[in-house]
Design an enzyme around this catalytic site. Structure first.
Site, PDB file in Angstrom:
ATOM      1  N   GLY A 120       0.817  -1.209   0.000  1.00  0.00           N
ATOM      2  CA  GLY A 120       0.000   0.000   0.000  1.00  0.00           C
ATOM      3  C   GLY A 120       0.850   1.257   0.000  1.00  0.00           C
ATOM      4  O   GLY A 120       0.530   2.249  -0.645  1.00  0.00           O
ATOM      5  N   THR A 121       1.957   1.215   0.745  1.00  0.00           N
ATOM      6  CA  THR A 121       2.817   2.394   0.818  1.00  0.00           C
ATOM      7  C   THR A 121       3.383   2.758  -0.550  1.00  0.00           C
ATOM      8  O   THR A 121       3.423   3.932  -0.936  1.00  0.00           O
ATOM      9  CB  THR A 121       3.969   2.132   1.802  1.00  0.00           C
ATOM     10  OG1 THR A 121       3.420   1.841   3.089  1.00  0.00           O
ATOM     11  CG2 THR A 121       4.895   3.321   1.898  1.00  0.00           C
ATOM     12  N   ASN A 181      -7.452   3.795   9.612  1.00  0.00           N
ATOM     13  CA  ASN A 181      -6.974   2.541  10.177  1.00  0.00           C
ATOM     14  C   ASN A 181      -7.129   2.464  11.688  1.00  0.00           C
ATOM     15  O   ASN A 181      -7.266   1.387  12.246  1.00  0.00           O
ATOM     16  CB  ASN A 181      -5.506   2.303   9.797  1.00  0.00           C
ATOM     17  CG  ASN A 181      -4.649   3.501  10.135  1.00  0.00           C
ATOM     18  OD1 ASN A 181      -4.932   4.610   9.689  1.00  0.00           O
ATOM     19  ND2 ASN A 181      -3.600   3.298  10.897  1.00  0.00           N
ATOM     20  N   GLN A 234      -7.597   0.093   4.134  1.00  0.00           N
ATOM     21  CA  GLN A 234      -8.431  -0.509   5.184  1.00  0.00           C
ATOM     22  C   GLN A 234      -9.842  -0.808   4.716  1.00  0.00           C
ATOM     23  O   GLN A 234     -10.562  -1.553   5.357  1.00  0.00           O
ATOM     24  CB  GLN A 234      -8.505   0.432   6.395  1.00  0.00           C
ATOM     25  CG  GLN A 234      -7.198   0.609   7.121  1.00  0.00           C
ATOM     26  CD  GLN A 234      -6.750  -0.660   7.818  1.00  0.00           C
ATOM     27  OE1 GLN A 234      -7.536  -1.584   8.046  1.00  0.00           O
ATOM     28  NE2 GLN A 234      -5.465  -0.723   8.170  1.00  0.00           N
ATOM     29  N   CYS A 269       3.720   5.219  23.661  1.00  0.00           N
ATOM     30  CA  CYS A 269       4.742   4.216  23.900  1.00  0.00           C
ATOM     31  C   CYS A 269       4.810   3.210  22.775  1.00  0.00           C
ATOM     32  O   CYS A 269       5.810   2.556  22.587  1.00  0.00           O
ATOM     33  CB  CYS A 269       4.488   3.521  25.219  1.00  0.00           C
ATOM     34  SG  CYS A 269       4.453   4.695  26.579  1.00  0.00           S
TER      35      CYS A 269
END
Lengths: 402, 253
Positions: free
Chosen positions: A72-73, A151, A179, A325
């Protein structure tokens, strides 16, 4: 204790039928699709069939509008860079603040190269202001890129309407539908969408395969130049096994599309209702009315996401989070920030994303597992006291956010 | 003396672990002893933290500092700014690099690596470091043309006379002084053992593998130390004028 996978928006398991269809192309029909000999003779045919299967799922008018890429990228980068290269007098890009990094990181880089990028804002439910969008459409815009489905929250954008508006002004419209494909109905020939990105590993096909749909007659410049594969639009020896796998996955997705919007949606709703009934100070993020049928983004206030995920993981439950995180930086996800979700909730957001393989029994196990996890983390939270949030948290704890 | 210590945290697994570890470490210590506990001590107690999570140990230590200050009726200022992680190998974030670049008027990737270690590992972060250099300096400077710091000598003509032994050793020692702080920050150090000719240096390198732990105690690799010694030389005259140094022994804790 069988593990439960609720992170399908991150990636999905390959359907066994997909794997079976791929196997001959590793050691039997492994020839290069461009070759003439018997080792490659079947490959070309198989690729063509896969192309038609993808075309069918997308509702594209021609199978030649399907360009296979590695992911997809790559499709996203190809689409935007192509529009800019093919229309060099236009140096503006319109996109949104909640796009996937595949779009946003590219746009940040384009700004370094002196392109202008407008990022449409969203409201607290993650919805776009179409008036703001309309006001930005002018002859300096090379391309609009807006995702079909988010997403993190599953929120759907009105991309077909946005494409119409762009088309009226002669502007190319691209959508990152990574998505959405396989979850919502897509009918490209009856839309004004010019380019669309799709990623195999979100619909039970292998990782390392994607598609860029390019409407016939769209001005196009390839990203990867070299051999003449994909009619010169994307060089590189075809990933034949994965292409075949993707084709089968698309056919299965089309068969299960109604199901995705019925039984999977029911399971998602059951999970969401179950958790919210048992855990206080928790809410759903995004546009609950207009979203993907499989995604539940739930914010658990005053606790942190990675802690929740690690404790759930101990019980064999896999999900993901948009907390700082778990990202590369110390900020919570840009999608949460764009919706102005407060830090005390944004850091504690968990995304549950289901697939057609999840069962009601799994959902019930998760509903039972979540409340004790949240309780355990709230016990050590500086924002929580006993049974509820601190009466005056501002007085007790004032962290500085960089 | 600290009888008991408890913590609260709105943080990830590493933050919870770091806070818990710290409370275990300081039980039985006096306040002053507790203040000596470093964030590296916390990370060591946990058998190490990934680079992205090192800041959790820093936060733990800051929480302790704030608690002690609160107990003593002092004010405690948190001037520790954190930002995006740039160098994953050595866990260095963008504000740290930027403030070091500004404070020392750094101009090149190599100088940034010498001062902060950032970019001295796998080199994947070089674009980000260059972006910071451009943001601070307005442009990117080529490596050769570095007026650099006060320590380096200006470029000299090609007709430079050969150094005496004494001059050469002095130059080497000056260079080692410049990089010593970086090594000491990682509990390491460097000693000049001897000096030999350039050709022997290359052979020596191959006989000294693994001087750098690469993991919890990243240090400078022999090649970097050699490069820095090579550059801090007498300028454009080429390899013959460079101090020839070998046998750089990196001391480990």
């Amino acid at each position: 204790m069988k593990p439960i996978y609720l992170d399908n928006n991150a990636t999905t398991a390959c359907d066994p039928a997909v794997v079976e269809a791929m196997l001959p192309f590793f050691t039997e029909q492994f020839g290069n699709a461009s070759s003439i000999h018997s080792f490659g003779a079947q490959v070309g045919k198989a690729i063509k069939q896969a192309r038609m299967q993808v075309q069918s799922l997308l509702g594209a008018a021609h199978d030649s509008e399907i360009v296979f890429t590695s992911c997809g990228t790559e499709s996203d980068s190809t689409a935007i860079l192509s529009a800019l290269k093919a229309n060099p007098e236009r140096r503006t890009v319109i996109t949104t603040v909640v796009e996937h990094p595949a779009i946003l990181t590219l746009c940040t880089y384009l700004e370094k190269e002196n392109y202008v990028v407008h990022r449409l804002r969203v409201d607290r439910r993650g919805r776009i202001d179409l008036d703001e969008y309309k006001s930005l459409l002018n002859e300096r815009v090379a391309i609009v890129s807006a995702m079909w489905a988010n997403n993190e929250t599953g929120t759907l954008f009105p991309v077909e309407e946005m494409a119409e508006m762009a088309h009226e002004k002669g502007i190319v419209f691209h959508t990152d539908a990574v998505q959405a494909v396989g979850k919502v109905a897509i009918d490209l020939k009856n839309s004004k969408i010019d380019m669309l990105s799709l990623s195999g590993h979100k619909l039970h096909a292998p990782k390392g395969i994607g598609v860029l749909y390019v409407r016939r007659n769209t001005r196009f410049r390839p990203l990867l130049r070299g051999g003449h594969q994909e009619r010169g639009r994307r060089a590189g020896t075809e990933n034949s096994a994965s292409i075949v796998g993707l084709g089968v996955a698309c056919e299965l997705a089309q068969q299960h599309l109604v199901d995705a919007n019925r039984s999977v949606k029911q399971l998602r709703d059951r999970l969401e209702r179950g958790i919210l009934a048992k855990v206080g100070n928790a809410f759903v993020n995004g546009d609950t009315l207009y979203r993907l049928p499989n995604t539940a983004s739930i914010a658990f206030e005053y606790v942190e996401g990675e802690g929740i995920l690690l404790l759930l993981n101990r019980q064999g439950i896999a999900a993901s989070s948009g907390s700082a995180c778990t990202s590369g930086s110390l900020e919570p996800s840009h999608v949460m920030r764009a919706m102005a979700i407060p830090y005390t909730a944004a850091h504690g957001t968990i995304r549950f994303s289901l697939s057609r393989y999840n069962t009601a029994e799994e959902v019930d196990r998760v509903i039972a597992a979540v409340p004790p996890v949240i309780a355990q983390l709230r016990k050590i939270s500086p924002y929580w006291s006993g049974d509820g949030p601190l009466a005056n948290p501002a007085q007790m704890f004032q962290p500085e956010y960089a | 003396m600290i009888d008991d210590a408890r913590f609260q945290t709105f943080g990830c697994g590493s933050a919870i672990a770091s806070s818990s570890a710290l409370t275990e470490i300081i039980k039985g210590k006096t306040l002053d002893e507790a203040l000596q506990v470093s964030n590296q001590d916390i990370a060591d107690y946990l058998d190490g933290l990934p680079p992205e999570k090192m800041h959790c140990s820093v936060m733990g230590r800051e929480a302790l500092q704030a608690a002690v200050a609160n107990y003593r009726g002092e004010t405690w200022n948190d001037d520790h700014e954190e930002g995006d992680l740039v160098c994953k190998c050595f866990a260095i974030d963008a504000p740290m690099i930027e403030s070091t670049v500004r404070a020392n008027r750094l101009r090149t990737l190599e100088e940034v690596a010498n001062y902060t270690k950032a970019g001295g590992g796998c080199s994947a972060c070089h674009e980000k470091i260059e972006d910071i250099l451009i943001a601070v300096n307005g442009r990117l400077y080529a490596s050769q043309a570095t007026p650099g710091t006060a320590r380096s000598t200006p470029a000299e003509g090609s007709g430079k006379p050969k150094l005496t032994n004494y001059q050469r050793i002095r130059k080497i020692e000056e260079t080692l002084e410049a990089i010593r702080p970086t090594l000491q920050r990682d509990h390491g150090d460097v000693t000049l053992v001897g000096s030999r000719r350039q050709e022997d240096l290359r052979r020596t390198h191959r006989r000294l593998p693994g001087l750098c732990d690469g993991g919890r105690h990243p240090g400078r690799r022999p090649a970097e130390t050699h490069r820095s010694l090579g550059r801090t030389g007498t300028g454009a005259a080429g390899s013959r004028a460079r101090p020839r140094v070998t046998f750089i022994r990196q001391e480990r804790p």
